[in-house]
Design an enzyme around this catalytic site. Structure first.
Site, PDB file in Angstrom:
ATOM      1  N   LYS A  75      -3.417   5.053  -2.368  1.00  0.00           N
ATOM      2  CA  LYS A  75      -2.918   5.699  -1.145  1.00  0.00           C
ATOM      3  C   LYS A  75      -1.559   6.336  -1.413  1.00  0.00           C
ATOM      4  O   LYS A  75      -0.908   6.851  -0.523  1.00  0.00           O
ATOM      5  CB  LYS A  75      -2.785   4.649  -0.034  1.00  0.00           C
ATOM      6  CG  LYS A  75      -4.066   3.889   0.271  1.00  0.00           C
ATOM      7  CD  LYS A  75      -4.708   4.316   1.556  1.00  0.00           C
ATOM      8  CE  LYS A  75      -6.041   3.672   1.771  1.00  0.00           C
ATOM      9  NZ  LYS A  75      -6.042   2.618   2.766  1.00  0.00           N
ATOM     10  N   ASP A 123       1.484  -5.316   5.336  1.00  0.00           N
ATOM     11  CA  ASP A 123       0.459  -4.471   4.722  1.00  0.00           C
ATOM     12  C   ASP A 123       1.059  -3.071   4.616  1.00  0.00           C
ATOM     13  O   ASP A 123       1.142  -2.339   5.596  1.00  0.00           O
ATOM     14  CB  ASP A 123      -0.795  -4.493   5.606  1.00  0.00           C
ATOM     15  CG  ASP A 123      -1.827  -3.440   5.207  1.00  0.00           C
ATOM     16  OD1 ASP A 123      -1.515  -2.571   4.356  1.00  0.00           O
ATOM     17  OD2 ASP A 123      -2.940  -3.471   5.758  1.00  0.00           O
ATOM     18  N   CYS A 166     -12.062   1.469   9.695  1.00  0.00           N
ATOM     19  CA  CYS A 166     -11.848   0.059   9.312  1.00  0.00           C
ATOM     20  C   CYS A 166     -10.932  -0.658  10.301  1.00  0.00           C
ATOM     21  O   CYS A 166     -10.151  -1.525   9.911  1.00  0.00           O
ATOM     22  CB  CYS A 166     -11.266  -0.084   7.907  1.00  0.00           C
ATOM     23  SG  CYS A 166     -12.290   0.590   6.625  1.00  0.00           S
ATOM     24  N   HIS A 180      -5.967  -3.259   9.971  1.00  0.00           N
ATOM     25  CA  HIS A 180      -7.112  -2.824   9.161  1.00  0.00           C
ATOM     26  C   HIS A 180      -7.989  -4.070   8.928  1.00  0.00           C
ATOM     27  O   HIS A 180      -7.479  -5.180   8.896  1.00  0.00           O
ATOM     28  CB  HIS A 180      -6.539  -2.310   7.842  1.00  0.00           C
ATOM     29  CG  HIS A 180      -7.507  -1.700   6.892  1.00  0.00           C
ATOM     30  ND1 HIS A 180      -8.350  -2.441   6.099  1.00  0.00           N
ATOM     31  CD2 HIS A 180      -7.750  -0.398   6.575  1.00  0.00           C
ATOM     32  CE1 HIS A 180      -9.061  -1.625   5.334  1.00  0.00           C
ATOM     33  NE2 HIS A 180      -8.724  -0.391   5.607  1.00  0.00           N
TER      34      HIS A 180
HETATM   35  C1  LIG Z   1      -6.417   1.410   2.833  1.00  0.00           C
HETATM   36  C2  LIG Z   1      -5.833   0.302   3.605  1.00  0.00           C
HETATM   37  C3  LIG Z   1      -6.045  -1.026   3.227  1.00  0.00           C
HETATM   38  C4  LIG Z   1      -6.867  -1.377   2.017  1.00  0.00           C
HETATM   39  O1  LIG Z   1      -6.187  -0.972   0.868  1.00  0.00           O
HETATM   40  P1  LIG Z   1      -6.907  -0.912  -0.571  1.00  0.00           P
HETATM   41  O2  LIG Z   1      -5.784  -0.681  -1.519  1.00  0.00           O
HETATM   42  O3  LIG Z   1      -7.879   0.230  -0.500  1.00  0.00           O
HETATM   43  O4  LIG Z   1      -7.576  -2.220  -0.770  1.00  0.00           O
HETATM   44  C5  LIG Z   1      -5.448  -2.007   3.977  1.00  0.00           C
HETATM   45  N1  LIG Z   1      -4.676  -1.711   5.039  1.00  0.00           N
HETATM   46  C6  LIG Z   1      -4.447  -0.457   5.437  1.00  0.00           C
HETATM   47  C7  LIG Z   1      -3.550  -0.201   6.605  1.00  0.00           C
HETATM   48  C8  LIG Z   1      -5.024   0.596   4.737  1.00  0.00           C
HETATM   49  O5  LIG Z   1      -4.794   1.846   5.133  1.00  0.00           O
END
Ligand SMILES: *Cc1c(COP(=O)(O)O)cnc(C)c1O
Length: 393
Positions: free
Chosen positions: A213, A187, A351, A109
């Site tokens: 999420k 992540d 993204c 991302h």
């Molecule tokens: C949504 C997402 C992010 C960013 O996360 P936020 O909590 O919205 O800052 C980073 N990496 C991945 C894989 C994502 O799906």
């Protein structure tokens, strides 16, 4: 079956299939935030009157709940942030900046790419990217080659790709990285909505978490920091609530995690996040995984019946998100048409522009599910896609 717990779905025609962008929030999560603002709104860790103590207790409860939830050993291993983006930026500037090489994958991302560019890194100059094959599988041979050439590097890798739903085998990635004395951050933005995480079993060094999420509020997240790293980390921002003592010449910092949580936190958000985790525990990952597996398989099967559909990875080692295109049809056009039919999905690069460039495409149509999505949602989606395709022919 679970939609009744989510106010969003009550009297709502929208078929929500954009869970990789954000998930809906259960009533308990919404109510817990309202209750804080209505009944005991006060700052945490500062004043000593009753409501301030209550706010602090509820805030710290979430830290405990999250610790248990991901099986961390100590409460101080949990630091609250704004989300995964802030978690990655924090570790990038507070610790990883000292490493000569940072290793990422081609499925990252932007939140796990741009912070490294901000440190002046680019491909071959402080940044290495592990390839994936034509099915988007992580190339372990390429990874080991990079690790051999750049020992003591910092590995920052996504667990589940938001763009394609591909699951990286992070346990294997972490153990291989540790063999070469590399430090690993994962992540986990897409993880907790779909599967349980045990940070001790994974032996991960840093694990980034996003509340929104994971059925929780927006603007909240956390970073798990393995205890042995806590002392090696400098805060990347300081101010109120991070200090022990200050005069005009110098200041001494509090212990972890408080020295990392500068300024007034998203108190309602953190409290709501605790409720989201309780909600997930109540349903249980076993249930979540079973439901999702069935609906996801059904989604894949039904999509495959549509003419000229193009996938970029098979369904194996994939969860949550299914990404595709239709030959010679713009994904943007599909997006506009299905939106008119009350289908909420995402079209575009999600993204993750570098992997789109590698695949030679501008973007995809992405359907991303959560455990509350059912067969009926998929039927409505397929109906809408068929209608859109017939209009574009
Ligand atoms: C949504 C997402 C992010 C960013 O996360 P936020 O909590 O919205 O800052 C980073 N990496 C991945 C894989 C994502 O799906």
């Amino acid at each position: 079956m679970f939609k009744k717990d989510f106010p969003y779905f009550i009297d709502n025609e929208t078929i929500y299939l954009d869970n990789a962008a954000t998930t809906q929030k259960p009533l308990d999560v919404i109510n817990s935030q309202l209750a804080y603002y209505e009944n005991y709104c006060a700052n945490t860790h500062r004043s000593s009157f009753g409501h301030a103590n209550e706010a602090t207790k509820r805030f710290e409860d979430t830290r405990k709940i999250l610790r248990e939830f991901i099986n961390a050993e100590f409460n101080e291993e949990i630091t609250f942030t704004k989300g995964v983006t802030e978690s990655i930026n924090f570790i990038a500037s507070a610790y990883a900046k000292n490493f000569e090489t940072v290793i990422i994958s081609s499925l990252e991302h932007h939140s796990n790419i741009v912070p490294w560019h901000m440190q002046g890194r680019s491909l071959g100059k402080g940044l290495e990217v592990v390839k994936c094959n034509e099915n988007l599988d992580f190339d372990f041979k390429d990874f080991e080659k990079i690790l051999k050439n750049t020992p003591n590097s910092f590995v920052s890798i996504t667990h589940i790709s938001n763009a394609f739903g591909k699951i990286h085998n992070i346990k294997r990635i972490i153990s291989l990285a540790h063999k070469y004395e590399a430090v690993v951050m994962v992540d986990g933005a897409q993880s907790l909505a779909h599967m349980s995480i045990d940070v001790q079993d994974l032996d991960v060094d840093f694990f980034a978490i996003s509340a929104h999420k994971t059925f929780g509020p927006t603007g909240v997240g956390a970073i798990y920091i393995k205890k042995e790293f806590l002392e090696k980390l400098e805060p990347y921002q300081t101010g109120g609530a991070t200090i022990h003592e200050v005069d005009f010449n110098h200041s001494t910092l509090l212990d972890s995690p408080y020295k990392f949580e500068a300024g007034t936190q998203n108190i309602a958000g953190v409290i709501g996040f605790g409720e989201a985790l309780k909600f997930i525990s109540h349903i249980g990952y076993k249930n979540i995984e079973t439901i999702e597996k069935d609906v996801f398989k059904y989604l894949d099967e039904e999509l495959r019946k549509l003419p000229n559909i193009l996938f970029y990875n098979d369904i194996k080692d994939t969860t949550g998100s299914r990404s595709f295109n239709f030959k010679n049809i713009s994904h943007d056009d599909i997006g506009i048409l299905v939106d008119k039919m009350n289908i909420a999905l995402r079209v575009g690069h999600h993204c993750a522009q570098p992997i789109m460039k590698q695949l030679g495409i501008k973007g995809t149509i992405r359907v991303s599910i959560a455990f509350y999505n059912d067969y009926e949602d998929i039927n409505k989606l397929i109906e809408a896609l068929k209608k859109a395709l017939s209009m574009l022919e």
